[in-house]
Design a protein around this motif. Structure first.
Motif, PDB file in Angstrom:
ATOM      1  N   GLN A   1     -18.127  -1.127 -14.214  1.00 42.05           N
ATOM      2  CA  GLN A   1     -17.487  -0.266 -15.206  1.00 42.05           C
ATOM      3  C   GLN A   1     -16.390   0.546 -14.528  1.00 42.05           C
ATOM      4  OE1 GLN A   1     -19.602   3.354 -16.893  1.00 42.05           O
ATOM      5  NE2 GLN A   1     -19.819   1.908 -18.582  1.00 42.05           N
ATOM      6  N   LEU A   2     -15.226   0.606 -15.151  1.00 45.91           N
ATOM      7  CA  LEU A   2     -14.087   1.326 -14.587  1.00 45.91           C
ATOM      8  C   LEU A   2     -13.957   2.704 -15.212  1.00 45.91           C
ATOM      9  CD1 LEU A   2     -11.369  -1.497 -14.571  1.00 45.91           C
ATOM     10  CD2 LEU A   2     -12.865  -0.790 -12.691  1.00 45.91           C
ATOM     11  N   THR A   3     -13.670   3.695 -14.374  1.00 46.15           N
ATOM     12  CA  THR A   3     -13.305   5.025 -14.847  1.00 46.15           C
ATOM     13  C   THR A   3     -11.956   5.395 -14.225  1.00 46.15           C
ATOM     14  OG1 THR A   3     -14.542   6.072 -13.044  1.00 46.15           O
ATOM     15  CG2 THR A   3     -15.680   5.801 -15.151  1.00 46.15           C
ATOM     16  N   LEU A   4     -11.172   6.165 -14.953  1.00 40.57           N
ATOM     17  CA  LEU A   4      -9.853   6.592 -14.475  1.00 40.57           C
ATOM     18  C   LEU A   4      -9.719   8.106 -14.579  1.00 40.57           C
ATOM     19  CD1 LEU A   4      -7.388   4.009 -16.115  1.00 40.57           C
ATOM     20  CD2 LEU A   4      -8.626   3.828 -13.951  1.00 40.57           C
ATOM     21  N   GLY A   5      -8.954   8.673 -13.652  1.00 43.07           N
ATOM     22  CA  GLY A   5      -8.561  10.073 -13.753  1.00 43.07           C
ATOM     23  C   GLY A   5      -9.441  11.057 -13.024  1.00 43.07           C
ATOM     24  N   GLY A   6     -10.367  10.597 -12.185  1.00 41.72           N
ATOM     25  CA  GLY A   6     -11.214  11.523 -11.439  1.00 41.72           C
ATOM     26  C   GLY A   6     -10.490  12.145 -10.259  1.00 41.72           C
ATOM     27  N   SER A   7     -10.975  13.285  -9.827  1.00 38.72           N
ATOM     28  CA  SER A   7     -10.421  13.941  -8.642  1.00 38.72           C
ATOM     29  C   SER A   7     -11.464  14.860  -8.042  1.00 38.72           C
ATOM     30  CB  SER A   7      -9.175  14.764  -8.991  1.00 38.72           C
ATOM     31  OG  SER A   7      -8.753  15.541  -7.875  1.00 38.72           O
TER      32      SER A   7
ATOM     33  N   GLN B   1       0.828  -1.210   0.000  1.00 41.68           N
ATOM     34  CA  GLN B   1       0.000   0.000   0.000  1.00 41.68           C
ATOM     35  C   GLN B   1       0.862   1.259   0.000  1.00 41.68           C
ATOM     36  OE1 GLN B   1      -3.694   0.506   1.982  1.00 41.68           O
ATOM     37  NE2 GLN B   1      -3.767  -1.615   2.709  1.00 41.68           N
ATOM     38  N   GLU B   2       1.885   1.267   0.826  1.00 36.14           N
ATOM     39  CA  GLU B   2       2.751   2.449   0.866  1.00 36.14           C
ATOM     40  C   GLU B   2       3.544   2.600  -0.424  1.00 36.14           C
ATOM     41  OE1 GLU B   2       4.128   4.705   4.403  1.00 36.14           O
ATOM     42  OE2 GLU B   2       4.787   2.683   4.950  1.00 36.14           O
ATOM     43  N   ARG B   3       3.934   1.494  -1.010  1.00 35.05           N
ATOM     44  CA  ARG B   3       4.668   1.565  -2.284  1.00 35.05           C
ATOM     45  C   ARG B   3       3.785   2.143  -3.383  1.00 35.05           C
ATOM     46  NH1 ARG B   3       5.921  -3.237  -6.122  1.00 35.05           N
ATOM     47  NH2 ARG B   3       7.286  -2.249  -7.671  1.00 35.05           N
ATOM     48  N   ILE B   4       2.529   1.757  -3.396  1.00 33.66           N
ATOM     49  CA  ILE B   4       1.593   2.293  -4.384  1.00 33.66           C
ATOM     50  C   ILE B   4       1.343   3.771  -4.139  1.00 33.66           C
ATOM     51  CG2 ILE B   4      -0.785   2.170  -5.231  1.00 33.66           C
ATOM     52  CD1 ILE B   4      -0.690  -0.844  -4.497  1.00 33.66           C
ATOM     53  N   GLY B   5       1.192   4.165  -2.879  1.00 38.21           N
ATOM     54  CA  GLY B   5       1.017   5.572  -2.539  1.00 38.21           C
ATOM     55  C   GLY B   5      -0.407   6.052  -2.713  1.00 38.21           C
ATOM     56  N   ASP B   6      -0.555   7.328  -2.993  1.00 37.01           N
ATOM     57  CA  ASP B   6      -1.855   8.001  -3.048  1.00 37.01           C
ATOM     58  C   ASP B   6      -2.667   7.471  -4.222  1.00 37.01           C
ATOM     59  OD1 ASP B   6      -3.997   9.708  -3.037  1.00 37.01           O
ATOM     60  OD2 ASP B   6      -2.860  11.517  -3.503  1.00 37.01           O
TER      61      ASP B   6
ATOM     62  N   ASP C   1      -0.249  -2.494 -11.419  1.00 35.73           N
ATOM     63  CA  ASP C   1       1.040  -2.979 -11.941  1.00 35.73           C
ATOM     64  C   ASP C   1       1.553  -2.059 -13.046  1.00 35.73           C
ATOM     65  OD1 ASP C   1       1.022  -5.115 -10.201  1.00 35.73           O
ATOM     66  OD2 ASP C   1       0.223  -6.541 -11.673  1.00 35.73           O
ATOM     67  N   ALA C   2       0.682  -1.660 -13.954  1.00 32.94           N
ATOM     68  CA  ALA C   2       1.090  -0.772 -15.046  1.00 32.94           C
ATOM     69  C   ALA C   2       1.583   0.567 -14.506  1.00 32.94           C
ATOM     70  CB  ALA C   2      -0.069  -0.562 -16.013  1.00 32.94           C
ATOM     71  N   TYR C   3       0.894   1.064 -13.510  1.00 28.74           N
ATOM     72  CA  TYR C   3       1.310   2.320 -12.888  1.00 28.74           C
ATOM     73  C   TYR C   3       2.687   2.197 -12.249  1.00 28.74           C
ATOM     74  CZ  TYR C   3       1.651   5.288  -8.700  1.00 28.74           C
ATOM     75  OH  TYR C   3       2.091   6.099  -7.686  1.00 28.74           O
TER      76      TYR C   3
ATOM     77  N   ARG D   1       2.116  10.303  -8.395  1.00 26.76           N
ATOM     78  CA  ARG D   1       0.918   9.584  -7.986  1.00 26.76           C
ATOM     79  C   ARG D   1       0.298   8.850  -9.173  1.00 26.76           C
ATOM     80  NH1 ARG D   1      -3.162  13.927  -6.333  1.00 26.76           N
ATOM     81  NH2 ARG D   1      -2.400  14.733  -8.338  1.00 26.76           N
ATOM     82  N   PHE D   2      -0.600   7.909  -8.876  1.00 26.95           N
ATOM     83  CA  PHE D   2      -1.326   7.226  -9.946  1.00 26.95           C
ATOM     84  C   PHE D   2      -2.016   8.241 -10.855  1.00 26.95           C
ATOM     85  CE2 PHE D   2      -5.183   5.526 -11.772  1.00 26.95           C
ATOM     86  CZ  PHE D   2      -4.785   4.304 -12.297  1.00 26.95           C
ATOM     87  N   LEU D   3      -2.672   9.238 -10.247  1.00 27.62           N
ATOM     88  CA  LEU D   3      -3.396  10.236 -11.034  1.00 27.62           C
ATOM     89  C   LEU D   3      -2.447  11.002 -11.955  1.00 27.62           C
ATOM     90  CD1 LEU D   3      -6.111  11.610 -11.581  1.00 27.62           C
ATOM     91  CD2 LEU D   3      -5.630  13.165  -9.673  1.00 27.62           C
ATOM     92  N   ASP D   4      -1.272  11.331 -11.454  1.00 26.69           N
ATOM     93  CA  ASP D   4      -0.297  12.053 -12.277  1.00 26.69           C
ATOM     94  C   ASP D   4       0.178  11.206 -13.452  1.00 26.69           C
ATOM     95  OD1 ASP D   4      -0.397  14.171 -10.425  1.00 26.69           O
ATOM     96  OD2 ASP D   4       1.156  13.225  -9.192  1.00 26.69           O
ATOM     97  N   THR D   5       0.436   9.939 -13.188  1.00 23.12           N
ATOM     98  CA  THR D   5       0.879   9.044 -14.252  1.00 23.12           C
ATOM     99  C   THR D   5      -0.200   8.892 -15.314  1.00 23.12           C
ATOM    100  OG1 THR D   5       2.255   7.830 -12.670  1.00 23.12           O
ATOM    101  CG2 THR D   5       1.782   6.739 -14.758  1.00 23.12           C
TER     102      THR D   5
END
Length: 567
Positions: A500-506, A461-466, A535-537, A546-550
């Motif tokens: 259904q998956l969505t990505l990039g929300g904030s 969890q810490e390795r993945i981060g925010d 894994d891709a992130y 962060r995941f969102l930044d990537t």
């Protein structure tokens, strides 16, 4: 409520962090309970039909769900005290199945309520100055607030007094009790948006101005069937005009909002139809025509409300930070929890502690009666009896001495409340879904539990981060999936549950609506898909990203391939 009620004198010691009721407030609650007791008796006797009873029960927070009635109890601006939390624990034990569920509007729900018990529950709530008024219905709902209000180091202005003023102004407002649709207001006093201001019907950011408190105003945000990021309506609204301007905003909505189509009835649809400038012109015209003196919020009233709030006597020893640092060096598990579950405090020697209600494999936002009692006890011991509920479905103790934080953490561990995952992939938001809700298409809870168990390893969890995962069981988006870094929406496909998956929300200051990644997936495939996304992130992120930044840097194609290329 009237200015006279706003300025009514209080008696006794004000609770830390929230408004102290007086006999006027308590008489109002008593009368409301007895009114509803009569309505319930008439429904049970058959004098009232369900169609006649429905709007009455909804205005008192009572829903009819799949298996039982659900009662939603208001926690104004997310703050309560230990005596109130103990009464919630008593209600959970006595009238429910020994737990409560904290929501994304900083309320608590009891999911197994009998109709005939509801008046007695409301009467018990009233003994500790709580109620369920306007937690449902087409009215102004619970005003939400930053969970670190009055404590955060980055705060410009404590918004809780103004949240209380808005609560009183909106309660049983004669014009706004039957709006075209429900109406939600959030307020913050920090430049870092922790209230999802841009996803509310009205979002307010309070800040100091040249001549006193002013507000930046956002309007027309929301999730649900038509997700929209709100528009910035105006800057620097003077405090004295706060009620008049909001009155004008909602009057325009009440007049022009659609009542012919429930799916187009929210203010966000009106703002989009008129355009931001068209809506602003109508609001300004209404505002100019109002009797401004009548609606003026004078500094004396603000001061009277502020006087009804207790303030903590902050007196940490000078070596509190040093003692915390020593405890962190001596205990790696504690150090991990401090990294994830605390927030910087405005006062030297203090810190805010976040109690995660997201144990590995658990149900997000649920707490047993024993845990509610434990939180009440710990609040009295460590944080002046004050308790905060976040819209992330967690609990905050706002004013903890740094030298006492290790003792608090040890007690949390004994209560099963020491998960170190705030802001990480295990800190999942989820609505109750099809396990309870009659509107849902799919169950949110099982997939949240499976994801929580899949990523339970604290090092991972810490390795993945925010990384924020938010899950909704239907398009109404009570789980805020549109604003998740990874959003999950339950859908029905010929009687089977898919997601259904969505990505990039904030939901932060960089507010964004997540974009659909591809076709919906079965439950277990969805859990695997989230693992492939992570894994891709991890492979493609840069240092500190962060995941969102990537996702924003690389776009959706990489992540879409990670999920669907092998399908």
């Amino acid at each position: 409520m009237s200015a006279e009620i706003l300025a009514a004198p209080s008696s006794g010691i004000a609770p830390v962090g929230h408004y102290a009721y007086d006999q006027v407030d308590r008489a109002f609650l008593h009368d409301r309970v007895e009114q509803f007791r009569d309505q319930v008796a008439r429904r049970l006797s058959g004098t009232l039909s369900e169609d006649e009873f429905k709007p009455l029960r909804l205005m008192n927070g009572l829903y009819l769900q799949l298996h039982a009635y659900m009662l939603r109890v208001a926690i104004p601006y997310g703050i309560l005290d230990s005596r109130q939390m103990r009464e919630l624990a008593n209600i959970a034990r006595t009238y429910d199945r020994d737990y409560g569920h904290f929501t994304t509007r900083q309320n608590i729900q009891f999911n197994w309520i009998r109709l005939e018990d509801t008046p007695d529950i409301l009467a018990r709530l009233a003994t500790v100055d709580m109620h369920a008024i306007q937690t449902s219905g087409n009215c102004i709902r619970n005003v939400t607030c930053d969970q670190f209000a009055g404590a955060a180091a980055d705060e410009l202005l404590d918004p809780r007094v103004h949240a209380e003023i808005l609560r009183q102004w909106s309660t049983l407002h004669p014009e706004f009790s039957f709006l075209p649709r429900k109406f939600k207001i959030a307020i913050s006093g920090s430049p870092n948006d922790r209230v999802a201001a841009r996803f509310h019907d009205i979002g307010l950011v309070a800040k100091p101005g040249r001549h006193g408190t002013v507000f930046d105003v956002f309007v027309g945000g929301g999730m649900g069937r038509t997700p929209i990021v709100g528009v910035h309506l105006r800057d620097n609204l003077p405090e004295e005009d706060l009620l008049a301007y909001l009155e004008a905003m909602i009057r325009v909505y009440n007049e022009y909002g659609r009542r012919d189509n429930i799916y187009k009835a929210r203010i966000k649809i009106l703002v989009q139809a008129l355009g931001a400038e068209g809506y602003r012109e109508k609001v300004d015209a209404e505002f100019a025509a109002m009797d401004r003196a009548r609606y003026r919020l004078p500094p004396e009233t603000v001061a009277a409300i502020r006087a009804r709030f207790g303030t903590p006597a902050l007196d940490a020893p000078s070596d509190a930070a040093e003692r915390l640092a020593g405890a962190r060096r001596a205990d790696a598990a504690f150090d991990r929890w401090v990294r994830t579950n605390t927030h910087s405090h405005r006062a030297a020697g203090y810190i805010s502690a976040v109690i995660s209600l997201k144990p590995d494999g658990g149900i997000p936002g649920d707490a047993t009666s024993a845990q509610l009692d434990a939180i009440a006890d710990l609040a009295e011991r460590f944080s002046f009896g004050e308790i905060r509920i976040s819209h992330m479905q967690n609990v905050v103790l706002g004013h903890v001495r740094q030298d006492e934080l290790h003792a608090l953490w040890q007690e949390l561990g004994r209560a099963g409340l020491a998960s170190a995952n705030i802001g990480l992939i295990g800190d999942i938001i989820a609505c109750p879904g099809l396990d309870y809700c009659s509107l849902a298409n799919a169950r949110s809870i099982p997939i949240a539990q499976k994801l929580s168990a899949r990523f339970a390893n604290p090092d991972l969890q810490e390795r993945i981060g925010d990384l924020q995962i938010k899950i909704s069981g239907c398009i109404n988006a009570c789980g805020h999936h549109h604003a998740g870094h990874i959003g999950i929406l339950g859908v029905d496909k010929k009687g089977e549950e898919f997601f259904q998956l969505t990505l990039g929300g904030s939901a932060a200051s960089d507010a964004a609506i997540g974009q659909i990644l591809g076709p919906a997936l079965p439950e277990d495939s969805t859990v695997d898909a989230i693992a492939h996304l992570v894994d891709a992130y991890l492979v493609h992120r840069t240092d500190g990203e962060r995941f969102l930044d990537t996702y924003r840097r690389l776009g959706a194609a990489l992540f879409k391939d990670a999920v669907y290329a092998l399908a």
